[in-house]
Design an enzyme around this catalytic site. Structure first.
Site, short mmCIF file in Angstrom:
data_model
loop_
_atom_site.label_atom_id
_atom_site.label_comp_id
_atom_site.label_asym_id
_atom_site.label_seq_id
_atom_site.Cartn_x
_atom_site.Cartn_y
_atom_site.Cartn_z
N GLU A 48 -1.76 -1.55 -5.74
CA GLU A 48 -3.47 -0.86 -6.39
C GLU A 48 -3.17 -0.68 -7.79
O GLU A 48 -2.57 0.18 -8.64
CB GLU A 48 -3.45 0.18 -5.67
CG GLU A 48 -4.59 -0.63 -4.12
CD GLU A 48 -4.92 0.71 -3.19
OE1 GLU A 48 -6.18 0.88 -2.92
OE2 GLU A 48 -3.77 1.53 -2.39
N ASP B 241 -2.58 1.80 6.93
CA ASP B 241 -1.77 1.39 5.76
C ASP B 241 -1.64 -0.41 6.23
O ASP B 241 -1.21 -0.69 4.92
CB ASP B 241 -0.45 2.27 5.64
CG ASP B 241 -0.52 2.91 5.74
OD1 ASP B 241 -1.79 3.79 5.18
OD2 ASP B 241 0.16 3.94 6.19
N ASP C 33 0.66 -1.04 0.28
CA ASP C 33 -0.08 -0.54 -0.14
C ASP C 33 0.88 1.34 0.39
O ASP C 33 1.59 2.00 1.35
CB ASP C 33 -0.72 -0.03 1.26
CG ASP C 33 -1.70 1.07 1.39
OD1 ASP C 33 -2.41 1.22 0.48
OD2 ASP C 33 -2.25 2.60 2.15
#
Length: 373
Positions: free
Chosen positions: A272, A355, A188
């Site tokens: 992501e 996170d 992340d």
């Protein structure tokens, strides 16, 4: 045997005569690009007809026959042809809606380059020197040895006055393949920390631009006070360029070391799929997002993973990784606020770092989507 194309960039140290030849070649390539850009633009405006690359190539051959353009024959002919190819590529990208309409190149741009092809082994490295067409043998600082066929070379003159050569080399892919340690990791990315992973580790954001902002501002202020076209202004401009160059080099060094470490340790890397262009529209965060260079980091992960037998899995942008409890799957909408760095799940009572929890969810989601596919 499967082939793989890789780039190698080395610094070169041309003497004064070679520098003049390089600068002359840069000027000729710029002239050819601008000249035929004007021709293609005017032909479309007047007759609505497109001029192709082959037509401009034939025109260039005719242009060299005129006495007033005989200086075009003094430089590398392949570099001029590559300039025409760059122009054609710019038009193709415009037609595909990938870029705007081609623009004229300015001689006032201090960072310039030209590309030339390797024909008849005209580009080769021998005894700490690289042979370049028309330029001759140039001293090179070869920091890495390779075994492969050089396809083309790009000669670069930076804004700070340094010269580099970037070689496009065709190698045997089997020689480049490396093994990884077989781990699985979710990542992340962020601004406070460069990234947090699913193993609970974090990597600090180096904030390179912020660290060198004071020095950059000081040199830019000195530059603004110099008289236009003066010698002192030229010196001040180079000092500003060196600060920008240092920022770029530190950032690239950090990204390469971090991405290489990840692909060596892990077989599966989950990230992501971020819409970074849209994120840059937030003017309060645009500088910080640009400084952290997520796009370049993801790009490096992709091509390095291929050589290390790893895979990079991407999950959907809108997956609520930060809002979902990694223990029970409960979605807590209160964590939409970026100021919430830690939270306790109302359903199962698990304590989460924002996170790290997101990284765990990213890895789990990526593995689930992989099984479905």
């Amino acid at each position: 045997m499967e082939k793989y194309t890789m780039g190698f960039k080395f610094r070169i140290y041309p003497n004064k005569t070679q520098q003049e030849l390089i600068n002359r070649t840069l000027g000729c390539c710029r002239f050819v690009y601008n000249h035929f850009l004007a021709i293609r633009r005017d032909e479309w405006t007047a007759n609505h007809k497109s001029v192709t690359y082959n037509q401009t190539s034939a025109m260039l051959t005719d242009l060299k026959r005129y006495e007033e353009y005989n200086w075009l024959r003094q430089v590398d002919s392949m570099a001029l042809q590559e300039s025409l190819k760059n122009l054609d590529t710019a038009y193709q990208n415009f037609f595909k809606h990938q870029s705007r309409y081609p623009r004229f190149k300015s001689k006032h741009n201090h960072s310039q380059s030209y590309r030339t092809r390797n024909q008849g082994n005209g580009i080769r490295i021998v005894d700490k020197r690289i042979k370049l067409p028309k330029i001759g043998a140039v001293k090179i600082k070869q920091s890495r040895v390779f075994e492969g066929r050089i396809l083309n070379a790009t000669v670069i003159r930076t804004a700070s006055g340094k010269y580099f050569v970037s070689l496009c080399v065709e190698l045997d892919k089997e020689i480049l393949l490396c093994a990884n340690s077989g781990g699985e990791i979710g990542i992340d990315v962020g601004l406070k920390e460069f990234y947090s992973d699913s193993n609970g580790n974090t990597v600090a954001n180096p904030r390179i631009l912020r660290r060198l902002t004071k020095k950059l501002v000081r040199e830019q202020r000195k530059l603004s006070r110099k008289m236009p076209k003066s010698v002192n202004r030229g010196k001040a401009r180079i000092r500003v360029a060196r600060v920008h160059e240092r920022i770029t080099n530190i950032r690239k060094d950090f990204l390469h070391k971090t991405s290489t470490m990840l692909v060596r340790q892990n077989k599966t890397i989950a990230i992501e799929r971020l819409q970074i262009k849209n994120m840059l529209k937030n003017h309060k965060l645009a500088r910080a997002i640009s400084d952290v260079s997520w796009s370049e980091f993801f790009r490096q992960l992709e091509y390095k993973a291929e050589l290390h037998g790893a895979e990079v899995l991407r999950i959907d942008t809108f997956y609520p990784s930060s809002q979902t409890c990694s223990e029970c799957g409960y979605q807590n909408t209160e964590t939409k606020n970026l100021g919430v760095r830690e939270w306790i799940c109302p359903k199962c009572g698990s304590h989460h770092d924002r996170d790290t929890n997101a990284a765990v969810n990213i890895l789990r989601r990526a593995l689930e989507e992989k099984q479905i596919v």
